[in-house]
Design a protein around this motif. Structure first.
Motif, PDB file in Angstrom:
ATOM      1  N   LEU B  12       0.846  -1.208   0.000  1.00 32.54           N
ATOM      2  CA  LEU B  12       0.000   0.000   0.000  1.00 32.54           C
ATOM      3  C   LEU B  12       0.879   1.255   0.000  1.00 32.54           C
ATOM      4  N   LEU B  30      -4.828  10.266  -5.815  1.00 32.75           N
ATOM      5  CA  LEU B  30      -4.918   8.803  -5.663  1.00 32.75           C
ATOM      6  C   LEU B  30      -3.840   8.321  -4.700  1.00 32.75           C
ATOM      7  N   THR B  33      -4.515   9.076  -1.121  1.00 29.73           N
ATOM      8  CA  THR B  33      -5.538   8.201  -0.554  1.00 29.73           C
ATOM      9  C   THR B  33      -4.948   6.838  -0.208  1.00 29.73           C
ATOM     10  N   LEU B  34      -4.225   6.271  -1.157  1.00 26.12           N
ATOM     11  CA  LEU B  34      -3.608   4.964  -0.881  1.00 26.12           C
ATOM     12  C   LEU B  34      -2.694   5.072   0.344  1.00 26.12           C
ATOM     13  N   HIS B  37      -4.644   5.087   3.434  1.00 26.69           N
ATOM     14  CA  HIS B  37      -5.075   3.716   3.739  1.00 26.69           C
ATOM     15  C   HIS B  37      -3.963   2.973   4.445  1.00 26.69           C
ATOM     16  N   LEU B  41      -4.056   1.651   8.322  1.00 22.55           N
ATOM     17  CA  LEU B  41      -3.924   0.223   8.651  1.00 22.55           C
ATOM     18  C   LEU B  41      -2.712   0.010   9.561  1.00 22.55           C
ATOM     19  N   PHE B  80      -9.994  12.189   5.524  1.00 28.55           N
ATOM     20  CA  PHE B  80     -11.140  12.446   4.636  1.00 28.55           C
ATOM     21  C   PHE B  80     -11.272  13.941   4.371  1.00 28.55           C
TER      22      PHE B  80
ATOM     23  N   LEU C 637      -9.400   2.101  -6.890  1.00 26.94           N
ATOM     24  CA  LEU C 637      -9.147   2.721  -5.588  1.00 26.94           C
ATOM     25  C   LEU C 637     -10.281   2.383  -4.630  1.00 26.94           C
ATOM     26  N   THR C 640      -9.904  -0.949  -3.265  1.00 27.18           N
ATOM     27  CA  THR C 640      -8.938  -0.929  -2.165  1.00 27.18           C
ATOM     28  C   THR C 640      -9.619  -0.502  -0.886  1.00 27.18           C
ATOM     29  N   GLY C 641     -10.358   0.618  -0.985  1.00 27.93           N
ATOM     30  CA  GLY C 641     -11.022   1.123   0.211  1.00 27.93           C
ATOM     31  C   GLY C 641     -11.943   0.072   0.804  1.00 27.93           C
ATOM     32  N   VAL C 644      -9.984  -2.460   2.660  1.00 27.40           N
ATOM     33  CA  VAL C 644      -9.511  -1.904   3.936  1.00 27.40           C
ATOM     34  C   VAL C 644     -10.637  -2.009   4.948  1.00 27.40           C
ATOM     35  N   GLU C 664     -15.536   6.161   2.570  1.00 24.74           N
ATOM     36  CA  GLU C 664     -15.144   5.720   1.244  1.00 24.74           C
ATOM     37  C   GLU C 664     -16.160   6.209   0.213  1.00 24.74           C
TER      38      GLU C 664
END
Lengths: 510, 112, 936
Positions: B12, B30, B33-34, B37, B41, B80, C637, C640-641, C644, C664
């Motif tokens: 990720l 993008l 966002t990844l 994530h 995590l 967000f 994407l 992916t969300g 998760v 998301e």
């Protein structure tokens, strides 16, 4: 439990929220609300100074939970100083902005109040994750303020600034994760306690986390090579915003002091901060030198000031990284001076720019200007103070830094760039001044707009502060020394925050 | 198990970092966002991962570490907000700088 | 204290002059200014004279007050022989200069400015010579640089003035910084900045290993100020200043500051090999360069400037020799020089104003028109030449005899006498020239004003006084020396000396011969000047100002290019820097680290998790691969969300799963909307090298994260969470610990978090308000998705969904404290539902039907949350302390009515408001209603 202590956070929050509810308020009411709240902040900051002078640490347990479980606010001399500096600075920025630049976009005052909430929170909190949250608050507000007024330069600088800081936030979370994963706690005092007793195998990981934090705070503080966003962002921002941003880099510096010297510095024998400080020293020196070069090469007064900010950051971090109590006190004094003066120059660039027929604050443009004598005099005095010539605070602070660093074995590495950058600053400012005030013809007075008394007065008062800082240096220095002494007694901090808490109710889950 | 998770986090992050180094604002978004994530995590996993033991008192007998969850929740909300902000900013920049390149059409136009 | 008064009287005078400027300049305003300006210096002079007896009694009067003891900076004054001599010169000549300026500036309205500045300058000079504390002295030192900057730039409309001013400021300012360093070191060595202590600590200073550096830095300061080669370049260009300024600052006083400093510190730092070589050599070079160049100057002021340089070099040389007698010679000559150089400058000014030129090739034979001036000037000119019976003769002879006494080092023993004789020869040459050339030497050549304008006789008074004084010194050297200079000499050697014996001097043979040689040779040189000029014209002439400017330009260009190269406005570059900074140190430190594998055993692999992980990775990689096709990338994407989310669900974090899911949805919606404006594809622009570099960075970053995660996961966890599990119900009144943490234990974080959300929304509102998406961004493909008219089915569905959604969110909200859920998720669900309405109905439709003012909603939410926190004050608890009571509700069941719930309500409101505000403004950009009116 003294409720006054949370005021620096709650007041701007309430003001900002209220301004949103009353989103139809005309600009006049917004201004008076904003100014009023900032004035309150000054008052409470003064209280904080006194309070911190009386008792070394004042705690505020949010939700009345025993630290380290709940979030706790800690007020000591250092945070009190930063609170006062912020309050005063923001007061002048609000006053200056209220002369018109706050109309260039919407919700200036609300955003500014939120910004203040974030900054004050960052100065007060004793919890690392909470520090992250307040960083985000002050960042998002600063994004908005940077874009205030619109325009290409701001959009570009803003985009860069935002993306870079988002990356920074991600790094912050990573570091937090590592720290929590290894120590299982977030409270700074508790972290310090656990790190000091961490198993040998974990130490490198903890130090790596501290290096990540160095990058995170380094982005805020503008440490090489993380500073390239700064010149454009600061010179693109509208004058009062840029002036307010003068404190933002200092937030990064403050965070480094708190985290590296206290959280990672508890174990006097072999402190965990040796690695990070070893990295900071050379990087800070290069930052300082680059700043000096940038000052010479700047093409406009705002850019020049932006590089002045970088110079000051370099000096602050270099001195801080030497891990010396006296030196830290000296650099705190320099912090007061540099913050004040860089702010002055951002405002001054705007003030003078308004009265030059064209070219705003560019050096390359030779343009007639009005009110030569008044503006010229103000510029001269400000420049003298900025170049840390006597008898202003800059001279005193620089002398103090050089003195207290002269006991270091490698003091020349610090002296040379400081003195040389000083010369570069003199050269740059004398060029700017003679080019602006000596070269062009006077603008015919009927063509000239009347001088804005309020704006000019604001700037003058700020310069006067820098002056009085030199006149009444001794009491300030005593206070700062006390503040530095506390920083170098982390055990006292831990003692005060955790009190009788001894790792009870911590359970091992395999 | 730990290995799997570690690798996932690594992937990720790698993809996220790679994307924020791209030249177009959308790719950068993008990537961010990844990255978030991955970071969320990571933070989450710092409380050690246990299955079927939500931290709801009385529901199960042994509970997972609730604190990281709370932190991650905060982090999610913040990221967000930031994503939303940066997306709209990217739009604005793309319009005003006449290109969706992160540096606009001409990076140094406002330097002369 | 009245010594302090000495220093600050001129400031008051300056203020007075400033005030007198306010009065409208009348015909006599210069007269008025001059009178006002004369008061303070005159008082100072009288005060000084009144001190003479006490000074002559050999005591050093010291007054000190503490200012910033922390750094040893104190307000301290010292009056001893040395400072008395200098102070008297400064004030005395100052008065005469003001007198002179009264005529020089007649009819100019810049006069007022001059009188203000000149008094400020006097303060600065007096401060330097009267300070007891070295740091305090530095304050005035820098002030002289500054005021001289303003005075050189006095006629700022002229380019030369500006450049000369900048040059002098940069050079002397730089010297000042060096001096700061040197003095600080000195203070560190001695442990005090009080001159008394410094002078008492000679051995400590000289034996300290920082002595060489300290001395060099201090001398750097002194040399720049006293225009010693190679820093002398600024002085000739300081001649752009009005003549009174040149006469005062650049001959009589300021340039003497450096000499004063050396003399002052000589007892403490002198008499070392280093001292001798550094200062003597510099002095010799300066002496020669100045004298040589002076001969070829055609501008009167230029000639005087270079001769000043050479005389400064001469005095420096004497100070370098360092013996008591050399010091005596130095100070004697310093006085003599001040007395003859000032009137010469004044003469230059008069000639300049009278004839309109300063070029000696044109100015000739003025004796016919200005006999008085000629007669008066004869004295100082003769003194400068060092003709017998003149003061200059004596001082030069003293120099010669001292030069013969130099015994070590061997190179100096013969070199110095020869050297000074040659220099003396030059000085005779230019002295003869300035006098003969100006007043005789045939007829004037096309002068601007001829016959010269009449200057008022009063203008000659100051010249006369000075000339007379200089004559007096020549006639009664012994008396002058004994009464005035001897004390100063003792102050510079800190020993009790016998008086200098001038009778012995007059008997000395060799020096007499040396000066004979100098005189004869000088005259010969002058007679042969035309041929010499011819030779000199062959030499390339270098304009220091241009050199300086070029150096400045060069360095500025260098700085610019360097900065531009680094700060080149490329975000990718900056991010790369940051990544390197984040990775490199860790790599450096952990490269040899072996402890990645922690003690606790690995847990069994769960195939389902692995499956999920694989998909997660694949989708992420997919995003990276297909980021050029943006819509597919976006879909990947969201996959992916989704996974998760599943991960959260799998590892017992239902709240996170719910939150992630709703976030998301929102995020994807927003990106879709944005995407419909951006190009649908991005060009492939990064070359292979770049891609490899980035992949490398990214790979390293990823590996790092993976390693850290593994290291931590394989270690036992010891956390504070036990406390939360234990106290959640009794203390927080909720069984869903995560939610209790969010609204209670760490409610403060949540407050900050919703503030961030709120600010983000407001910010979006703020900067999209004036944004007009006239046409889609350059190179954009055809718009997809939500820009088109709104599909009917979607409308129906969404409208049916709304009430249900609201109900659901209410339920989630209420149960939050005990079961997964809570204000945030509920808020998002509501927002999603309402958003659907937007997409379906469009903004216009929505605006007609429901509340569209979201900013107050955000504000209200924040206020509610904060107020809840403040509420706990009422019961005397800190911010955000929660209270709760159990009660039974129909349908939802038993749950706590906690203040935390109120707090959560704030969260809910803010989230709804913020999310909708963002969406509405994003939507505004595309709806037919279009940009223009505010939304939200």
């Amino acid at each position: 439990m003294n409720h006054l202590m949370i005021m620096p956070i709650v007041i701007p929050l309430l003001t900002g929220a209220f301004l949103l509810v009353m989103y139809r308020y005309n600009i006049g009411r917004q201004r008076s609300l904003s100014i009023g709240s900032t004035l309150l902040l000054v008052i409470f900051a003064v209280w904080a100074i006194l309070q911190a002078g009386v008792s070394d640490y004042t705690l505020y347990r949010l939700g009345n939970w025993q630290p380290p479980f709940g979030i706790v606010l800690v007020l000591d001399r250092l945070s009190a100083i930063m609170l006062l500096l912020t309050a005063l600075l923001s007061l002048f920025c609000v006053l200056y902005a209220s002369r018109g630049s706050d109309r260039e976009g919407s919700h200036f005052h609300a955003l500014l109040q939120f910004q203040l909430m974030g900054i004050n929170g960052a100065f007060l909190t004793g919890d690392l994750f909470n520090l992250f949250v307040f960083f985000e608050v002050l960042l998002i507000a600063s994004y908005a303020l940077l874009l205030h007024g619109g325009g290409r330069a701001r959009s570009r600088a803003g985009l860069h600034y935002v993306v870079i800081n988002l990356a920074g936030s991600a790094l912050f979370l990573l570091a937090l994760g590592i720290l929590y994963g290894l120590t299982g706690t977030l409270n700074m005092a508790d972290l310090a306690r656990v790190i000091a007793t961490a198993p040998e195998a974990d130490l490198p990981l903890l130090k790596a986390a501290s290096l990540l934090l160095m990058v995170v705070f380094g982005i805020k503080a503008a440490l090489l090579p993380l500073l390239f966003w700064l010149p454009r962002a600061y010179s693109a921002a509208s004058a009062p915003v840029a002036a307010l941003f003068a404190i933002m880099t200092k937030v990064g510096f403050y965070a480094m002091v708190r985290v590296f010297l206290v959280v990672f510095g508890l174990d006097e024998g072999s402190p965990a901060n040796d690695t990070v400080l070893a990295w900071l020293w050379p990087m800070a020196l290069i930052t300082l030198s680059l700043g000096g070069i940038g000052v010479l090469g700047a093409s406009s007064l705002r850019t020049l000031t932006a590089y002045m900010v970088i110079v000051s950051v370099g000096i602050l971090l270099a001195t801080m990284s030497r891990n010396d109590e006296q030196l830290l006190a000296a650099s705190l004094f320099y912090l007061l001076h540099s913050t004040c003066m860089t702010a002055v120059f951002f405002l001054l660039a705007d003030l003078i720019g308004r009265y030059r027929e064209n070219g705003y604050d560019r050096f390359s443009v030779i343009s007639p200007l009005s009110h030569r004598w008044i503006l010229g005099t103000v510029f001269l005095v400000a420049a003298v103070s900025m170049a840390s010539l006597p008898p202003f605070s800059g001279f005193v602070s620089k002398a103090w830094i050089l003195q207290s660093s002269s006991t270091l074995p490698d003091y020349l590495w610090l002296w040379a760039p400081i003195l040389i950058s000083g010369l570069l600053i003199i050269a740059a400012l004398s060029r700017a001044g003679s080019g602006w005030f000596w070269r062009p013809e006077e603008l015919a007075d009927k063509a000239a707009p009347a001088l804005d008394g309020a704006r000019t007065a604001t700037v003058c008062v700020m310069i006067a502060i820098s002056f009085s800082l030199a006149i009444f240096a001794q009491p300030v220095m005593d206070y700062l020394e006390a503040a530095a002494r506390l920083i170098y007694e982390p055990s006292g901090y831990v003692e005060a925050v955790l009190g009788d808490y001894v790792g009870q109710s911590r359970e091992v889950t395999e | 198990m730990e290995l799997v998770i570690a690798i996932t986090l690594g992937v990720l992050t790698t993809t996220g970092v790679y994307l924020i180094l791209r030249a177009r604002t959308f790719s950068v978004v993008l990537g961010l966002t990844l990255l978030s994530h991955g970071v969320n995590l990571f933070l989450f996993s710092m409380g050690r991962l246990t299955t079927a033991s939500p931290a709801v008192i009385g529901l199960v007998e042994n509970y997972t570490d609730p604190l990281p969850q709370a932190l991650v929740l905060t982090a999610i909300v913040i990221s967000f907000s930031m994503t939303a902000f940066v997306v709209v900013l990217a739009l604005k920049a793309a319009v005003e700088l006449r290109s969706d390149h992160v540096d606009g059409e001409d990076p140094n136009e406002d330097r002369q | 204290m009245d010594i302090g008064l000495l220093v600050f009287l001129p400031v008051l005078g300056a203020i007075a002059s400033l005030l007198s400027r306010l009065k409208r300049p009348g015909p006599d305003h210069v007269q008025r200014h001059a009178l006002v300006a004369l008061i303070a210096p005159a008082i100072c002079l009288l005060l000084l004279l009144s001190y003479l007896p006490r000074v002559q009694s050999g005591e050093a009067l010291v007054y000190s007050f503490s200012w910033v003891p922390e750094i040893g900076l104190g307000i301290a004054f010292r009056l001893d022989g040395l400072s008395w001599l200098f102070a008297t010169l400064i004030t005395g000549i100052g008065c005469l200069i003001i007198l002179y300026a009264r005529y020089y500036f007649a009819g100019k309205d810049t006069a007022g400015r001059f009188f203000v500045l000149i008094q400020l300058f006097m303060t600065a000079m007096l401060g330097i010579v009267l300070s007891e504390n070295l740091l305090f002295m530095l304050v005035f030192w820098e002030l002289t640089s500054l005021v001289s900057f303003l005075l050189i730039g006095f006629t700022w409309s002229s380019r030369n003035a500006r450049r000369g001013a900048r040059m002098s400021l940069v050079i002397t300012g730089g010297g000042g910084l060096a001096l700061l360093g040197g003095i600080l070191l000195l203070g560190q060595i001695v442990g005090s900045y009080q001159i008394t202590d410094v002078l008492a600590a000679t051995d400590t200073i000289v034996s300290d290993d920082r002595y060489p550096l300290t001395l060099s830095l201090i001398l750097l300061g002194a040399f720049t100020k006293s225009a010693q080669a190679p820093f002398h370049l600024w002085l000739p260009h300081a001649m752009a200043a009005p003549t009174p300024v040149s006469a005062y600052l650049h001959s009589a006083t300021m340039v003497k500051a450096g000499l004063f400093l050396m003399a002052r510190l000589h007892p403490a730092m002198g008499d070392t090999e280093l001292w001798f070589s550094l200062i003597t050599i510099t002095g010799m070079v300066t002496l020669m360069v100045g004298a040589f160049v002076a001969m070829f100057m055609h501008d009167i002021k230029g000639l005087l400037a270079y001769s000043t340089i050479s005389h400064l070099g001469l005095i420096t040389l004497l100070i370098g020799m360092g013996s008591e007698m050399a010091m005596a010679a130095a100070l004697f000559h310093l006085t003599v020089h001040a007395l003859f150089k000032a009137p010469l400058f004044m003469m230059a000014g008069i000639v300049d104003q009278a004839t309109g030129s300063r070029d000696m090739r044109n100015i000739n034979g003025l004796w016919r028109t200005m006999p008085a001036l000629m007669l008066i000037t004869a004295v100082p000119a003769a003194a400068m030449a060092g003709l017998p019976l003149m003061s200059g003769y004596l001082s030069k002879k003293m120099l010669f005899s001292e030069s013969l006494l130099v015994t070590a080092p061997h190179w100096a023993t013969t070199l110095i006498p020869v050297w000074v004789t040659v220099a003396g020869l030059f000085s005779v040459a230019y002295s003869v020239r300035i006098f003969h050339n100006v007043f005789f030497n045939g007829q004037p050549v096309d002068l601007p004003h001829w016959p010269p304008r009449k200057k008022p006789a009063g203008m000659l008074v100051p010249l006369f006084i000075l000339a007379a004084a200089s004559l007096l010194v020549g006639l009664a050297p012994q008396a002058t020396y004994d009464s005035l200079i001897h004390l100063a000499v003792m102050a510079t050697s800190m020993t009790h000396l016998p008086l200098y014996d001038f009778s012995a001097l007059s008997e000395a043979q060799v020096p007499a011969m040396m000066s004979m040689v100098a005189m004869v040779g000088g005259v010969v040189f002058y007679l042969a000047r035309s041929s010499l000029f011819a030779i000199h014209r062959q030499l390339p002439d270098v304009d220091a100002k241009n050199i300086f400017e070029q150096i400045m330009q060069q360095s500025i260009r260098f700085a610019q290019s360097l900065v531009y190269r680094l700060e080149n406005g490329s975000l990718q570059r900056y991010l790369a820097f940051i990544l390197v900074a984040a990775i490199a140190p860790g790599l450096w430190m952990l490269s040899s680290y072996t402890g990645w594998q922690g003690p606790s055993a690995l847990t069994a692999v769960n195939p389902m998790v692995v499956f999920g992980a694989v998909i997660l990775c694949l989708s992420a990689i997919g995003v990276a691969l297909f980021h050029h096709q943006r819509l597919p990338a976006l879909l990947l994407l969201s996959v992916t969300g989704l996974f998760v989310t599943l991960a959260f669900a799998q590892f017992s974090a239902p709240d996170l799963a719910l939150t992630q899911l709703s976030v998301e949805v929102m995020a994807v919606v927003i990106m879709m909307l944005a995407l419909s404006f951006l190009p649908q594809t991005s060009p492939r622009e990064s070359g292979a090298g770049r891609i490899v570099r980035d992949l490398g960075l990214a790979g390293l970053a990823g590996t790092g994260i993976a390693l850290f995660a593994y290291a931590v996961l394989t270690r036992p966890a010891e956390t504070i969470s036990g406390y939360f599990l234990a106290n959640s119900v009794p203390g927080g009144g909720g069984t869903n610990v995560v939610n209790v943490i969010l609204v209670d234990f760490r409610g403060f974080d949540t407050l900050g978090e919703i503030t961030v959300l709120g600010i983000a929304a407001v910010a979006v509102f703020a900067f999209t308000r004036d944004l007009h998406l006239k046409e889609r961004v350059a190179s954009a493909g055809t718009a997809k998705g939500f820009a088109e008219p709104h599909p009917v089915i979607l409308q129906m569905v969404s409208r049916m969904a709304l009430p249900i959604a609201l109900l659901v969110s209410a339920y989630i909200f209420l149960r939050g404290h005990n079961m997964p859920g809570g204000g945030f998720i509920a808020g998002l669900v509501t927002a999603v539902a309402l958003t659907l309405q937007y997409m379906a109905g469009g903004l216009v439709w929505a605006q007609e039907r429901m509340l569209t003012h979201f900013r107050p909603l955000i504000g209200a939410g924040l206020l509610i949350a904060t107020a809840t926190g403040l509420g706990s004050w009422v019961v005397g608890y800190p911010f955000l302390t929660s209270a709760f009571s159990h009660m039974d509700w129909p349908l939802i069941g038993e749950f706590e009515l906690a203040t935390a719930l109120l707090f959560d309500l704030g969260v809910y409101t803010t989230v709804v408001g913020a999310t909708l505000l963002i969406l509405a403004n994003l939507g505004k950009l595309m709806t037919v209603a279009g940009p223009g009116q505010e939304v939200g």
